[in-house]
Design a protein around this motif. Structure first.
Motif, mmCIF file in Angstrom:
data_model
loop_
_atom_site.group_PDB
_atom_site.id
_atom_site.type_symbol
_atom_site.label_atom_id
_atom_site.label_comp_id
_atom_site.label_asym_id
_atom_site.label_seq_id
_atom_site.Cartn_x
_atom_site.Cartn_y
_atom_site.Cartn_z
ATOM 1 N N VAL A 100 86.612 13.473 63.303
ATOM 2 C CA VAL A 100 86.225 14.873 63.079
ATOM 3 C C VAL A 100 87.044 15.448 61.919
ATOM 4 O O VAL A 100 88.245 15.196 61.808
ATOM 5 C CB VAL A 100 86.454 15.700 64.365
ATOM 6 N N ILE A 101 86.353 16.200 61.063
ATOM 7 C CA ILE A 101 87.017 16.945 59.989
ATOM 8 C C ILE A 101 86.934 18.417 60.369
ATOM 9 O O ILE A 101 85.847 18.998 60.425
ATOM 10 C CB ILE A 101 86.329 16.683 58.629
ATOM 11 N N GLY A 117 76.130 7.294 63.212
ATOM 12 C CA GLY A 117 76.054 8.004 61.932
ATOM 13 C C GLY A 117 75.132 9.198 62.086
ATOM 14 O O GLY A 117 74.513 9.395 63.140
ATOM 15 N N GLU A 118 74.996 9.985 61.034
ATOM 16 C CA GLU A 118 74.097 11.138 61.096
ATOM 17 C C GLU A 118 72.649 10.706 61.279
ATOM 18 O O GLU A 118 71.829 11.439 61.819
ATOM 19 C CB GLU A 118 74.204 11.962 59.811
ATOM 20 N N ASP A 119 72.360 9.474 60.776
ATOM 21 C CA ASP A 119 70.974 9.025 60.756
ATOM 22 C C ASP A 119 70.653 8.023 61.857
ATOM 23 O O ASP A 119 69.576 7.443 61.859
ATOM 24 C CB ASP A 119 70.653 8.430 59.377
ATOM 25 N N VAL A 140 76.339 15.670 66.360
ATOM 26 C CA VAL A 140 77.794 15.909 66.377
ATOM 27 C C VAL A 140 78.429 15.333 65.114
ATOM 28 O O VAL A 140 79.274 15.966 64.481
ATOM 29 C CB VAL A 140 78.430 15.311 67.655
ATOM 30 N N VAL A 141 78.007 14.141 64.733
ATOM 31 C CA VAL A 141 78.556 13.523 63.515
ATOM 32 C C VAL A 141 78.222 14.379 62.286
ATOM 33 O O VAL A 141 79.068 14.611 61.416
ATOM 34 C CB VAL A 141 78.033 12.078 63.358
ATOM 35 N N ARG A 142 77.000 14.885 62.230
ATOM 36 C CA ARG A 142 76.623 15.758 61.103
ATOM 37 C C ARG A 142 77.463 17.026 61.086
ATOM 38 O O ARG A 142 78.011 17.417 60.048
ATOM 39 C CB ARG A 142 75.133 16.109 61.210
ATOM 40 N N LEU A 143 77.589 17.658 62.248
ATOM 41 C CA LEU A 143 78.221 18.982 62.311
ATOM 42 C C LEU A 143 79.739 18.920 62.200
ATOM 43 O O LEU A 143 80.367 19.893 61.772
ATOM 44 C CB LEU A 143 77.852 19.664 63.638
ATOM 45 N N MET A 144 80.330 17.818 62.615
ATOM 46 C CA MET A 144 81.794 17.786 62.708
ATOM 47 C C MET A 144 82.446 16.796 61.744
ATOM 48 O O MET A 144 83.668 16.755 61.644
ATOM 49 C CB MET A 144 82.218 17.482 64.155
ATOM 50 N N ALA A 145 81.637 16.011 61.038
ATOM 51 C CA ALA A 145 82.222 15.058 60.080
ATOM 52 C C ALA A 145 81.475 15.095 58.741
ATOM 53 O O ALA A 145 82.078 15.365 57.703
ATOM 54 C CB ALA A 145 82.215 13.648 60.657
ATOM 55 N N GLY A 146 80.165 14.846 58.781
ATOM 56 C CA GLY A 146 79.407 14.759 57.530
ATOM 57 C C GLY A 146 79.377 16.077 56.764
ATOM 58 O O GLY A 146 79.701 16.120 55.570
ATOM 59 N N ALA A 147 78.984 17.137 57.448
ATOM 60 C CA ALA A 147 78.825 18.422 56.745
ATOM 61 C C ALA A 147 80.144 18.955 56.192
ATOM 62 O O ALA A 147 80.197 19.382 55.035
ATOM 63 C CB ALA A 147 78.160 19.448 57.665
ATOM 64 N N GLY A 199 83.857 18.203 49.303
ATOM 65 C CA GLY A 199 84.048 17.140 48.326
ATOM 66 C C GLY A 199 84.804 15.921 48.838
ATOM 67 O O GLY A 199 85.502 15.256 48.077
ATOM 68 N N LEU A 200 84.635 15.600 50.107
ATOM 69 C CA LEU A 200 85.298 14.408 50.655
ATOM 70 C C LEU A 200 84.315 13.307 51.040
ATOM 71 O O LEU A 200 84.728 12.189 51.377
ATOM 72 C CB LEU A 200 86.110 14.762 51.919
ATOM 73 N N PHE A 201 83.022 13.639 51.020
ATOM 74 C CA PHE A 201 82.049 12.699 51.597
ATOM 75 C C PHE A 201 82.085 11.366 50.854
ATOM 76 O O PHE A 201 82.124 11.309 49.629
ATOM 77 C CB PHE A 201 80.632 13.273 51.556
ATOM 78 N N GLY A 202 82.048 10.308 51.630
ATOM 79 C CA GLY A 202 82.119 8.962 51.043
ATOM 80 C C GLY A 202 83.445 8.331 51.388
ATOM 81 O O GLY A 202 83.490 7.250 51.944
ATOM 82 N N SER A 203 84.537 9.051 51.068
ATOM 83 C CA SER A 203 85.827 8.525 51.509
ATOM 84 C C SER A 203 86.106 8.957 52.940
ATOM 85 O O SER A 203 86.811 8.292 53.691
ATOM 86 C CB SER A 203 86.957 8.963 50.582
ATOM 87 N N LYS A 204 85.528 10.118 53.328
ATOM 88 C CA LYS A 204 85.660 10.571 54.710
ATOM 89 C C LYS A 204 84.310 11.112 55.189
ATOM 90 O O LYS A 204 83.410 11.350 54.382
ATOM 91 C CB LYS A 204 86.737 11.649 54.805
ATOM 92 N N GLY A 205 84.190 11.275 56.507
ATOM 93 C CA GLY A 205 82.988 11.895 57.056
ATOM 94 C C GLY A 205 81.854 10.936 57.336
ATOM 95 O O GLY A 205 80.782 11.363 57.753
ATOM 96 N N VAL A 206 82.082 9.641 57.124
ATOM 97 C CA VAL A 206 81.009 8.664 57.296
ATOM 98 C C VAL A 206 81.632 7.294 57.550
ATOM 99 O O VAL A 206 82.723 6.999 57.063
ATOM 100 C CB VAL A 206 80.107 8.654 56.023
#
Ligand code: NCD
Ligand code: ZN
Length: 480
Positions: free
Chosen positions: A60-61, A17-19, A360-367, A373-380
């Protein structure tokens, strides 16, 4: 009612994860993550994916791809583009509107949506165009479901006319009300055209002329003009393909002022430099904005950590191989494929110690998920999120080559480069869409994403074009 049983478990992996990263088994039910449990505690399931020795990342998003369909399918289509994405660990793409027809009306959006939905093996969002001719279509495009808008301030593939500043301001006034983000190709078209034409008149056809036409101020000026109008209107903006170290101070300035501006850079700006254009075949790296002098690279890397650059996307821009070759740089098509190589390139940088897997997770998925407006359903990776996952082997190497890309655009500036850190399986909503470097899903698995943006925050609404074109009796009760 009993919940349906866990249908898939991914065991033995390191979940990133990002953290931070934890050893955990991932439980999947009906395409969503149903639980994360300590290794070995997963219940029995129909399908067990062994991730021992591997890392599991949110898929990745990629908020910037050109899949060319409709209209330019000799370069790419939704089948080949999405297969390339899947193999590259990319589970969601946002596709750009410079197709033929462009995505400039709700009708053209529906046309593209149906093509994407029938062919794509990854999830997708579709941009609508903020063009020179379609302000009255911006609202219908929102109602149709665009992920955001794309504004070409600078000329590029497709030759869509660049809106003038009056149209951009009006467009931003409308988008501020709608609350969706506008992705911006920030280059100043009159400047680049004047310089391009002057060099053509002087007989220059060499690769460096492309960079000279689009020298740094072309990007810096457009960025600041866009941010000025975004601040005034309250429009949310995203600067695509930031290539220029000189932009970074300005980006921090606009962010500090509270402008809702996000920024992406691309692996090619981090890895490549303009001198490579002088090598045989080097014209392949012609793209907009240009790949600049080597001195830009380190500041762009630094921008990934100092908050100026939010994310890494690809600007996947395939063309037929013959369109990418030639001695006259003005005739070489702009852009090249990237969606299949971006994660391997960034994982290679992790192995080189330049950044962490969490970065990488922050830059390519979370952010990207947060910005759109996808965070929660995607990016994590968390309970309730879509099981969009990239399982990567950090020890696995490959030699990049255009011929083996799944994109129809068989050209690459990375020919012969060894990358270490590869996706070995990609899941979209629980379904394996790529495995060991090959796409494995049937066309049509991909679905359009659903977005939840924060409430719109328009500003200076009393002075918008819509407000001033109704009769007014009184002066504005303006505030500063
Ligand atoms: C892109 C394309 O080919 O569609 N080309 C490019 O050089 N980047 C368009 C764009 O993003 O500017
Ligand atoms: Zn662009």
């Amino acid at each position: 009612m009993q919940p349906s049983p866990i249908d898939t478990v991914i065991t033995g992996g390191q979940v990133v994860g990002e953290d931070g990263t934890v050893a955990a088994d991932i439980l999947i039910r009906d395409g969503r993550i149903a639980g994360l449990v300590a290794p070995g505690l997963a219940p029995p399931a129909d399908r067990v994916i062994d991730a021992r020795g591997k890392h599991v990342l949110p898929g990745v998003i990629d908020v910037h791809v050109h899949f060319r369909e409709p209209g330019m399918t000799h370069k790419e289509d939704w089948g080949t583009g999405s297969q390339a994405a899947a193999v590259g660990g990319v589970t969601t793409v946002f596709e750009m509107p410079n197709t033929n027809p462009p995505t400039d009306t709700a009708e053209n959006f529906a046309l593209k949506h149906d093509l994407a939905a029938s062919k794509s093996i990854v999830d997708f969002g579709l941009y609508g165009l903020l063009g020179a001719h379609n302000v009255e279509h911006l609202e219908p495009l929102a109602a149709a479901g665009v992920i955001g808008y794309k504004l070409f301030m600078g000329n590029t593939t497709g030759d869509l006319p660049c809106p003038n500043d009056g149209t951009i301001l009006e467009g931003f006034e409308i988008l501020a009300r709608l609350g969706k983000r506008c992705s911006i190709h920030a280059e100043n078209s009159p400047i680049l055209f004047r310089r391009e034409h002057a060099m053509q008149a002087a007989g220059r056809t060499d690769p460096m002329a492309h960079l000279a036409a689009r020298t740094d101020v072309v990007a810096v000026e457009a960025l600041n003009r866009a941010a000025t109008l975004a601040e005034w209107t309250g429009a949310r903006i995203h600067i695509v393909h930031e290539s220029c170290a000189r932009s970074l101070d300005y980006i921090r300035f606009w962010k500090a002022r509270g402008v809702d501006i996000t920024v992406e850079t691309l692996p090619q700006y981090l890895y490549l430099d303009a001198e490579m254009m002088l090598e045989p075949g080097g014209e392949v790296i012609r793209m907009n904005p240009p790949i600049r002098e080597k001195a830009h690279q380190e500041p762009l890397w630094a921008g990934l950590f100092d908050g100026s650059i939010d994310m890494v996307s690809t600007d996947h821009a395939p063309h037929a191989a013959e369109e990418k070759r030639g001695a006259d740089i003005w005739k070489v098509a702009c852009g090249f494929p990237g969606v299949e190589t971006s994660l391997p390139l960034m994982l290679t940088a992790v192995n080189a110690g330049r950044l962490t897997l969490e970065d990488v997770v922050r830059l390519m998925a979370g952010a990207p998920a947060r910005a759109f407006g996808l965070f929660g359903s995607k990016g994590v990776i968390r309970v309730g999120a879509d099981a969009d996952l990239a399982i990567v082997d950090m020890g696995k190497s490959a030699v990049l080559s255009a011929a083996t890309l799944h994109s129809r655009g068989k050209s690459s500036p990375y020919e012969g480069m060894t990358v270490t850190g590869l996706p070995v399986a990609t899941l979209v909503r629980g379904k394996t869409v790529a495995k060991d470097g090959q796409p494995v899903a049937e066309p049509g698995w991909g679905k359009m994403v659903r977005q939840a943006m924060p409430a719109p925050a328009p500003r200076h609404t009393e002075t918008t074009l819509a407000a001033i074109t109704v009769p007014h009796q009184r002066p504005f009760a303006g505030t500063l």
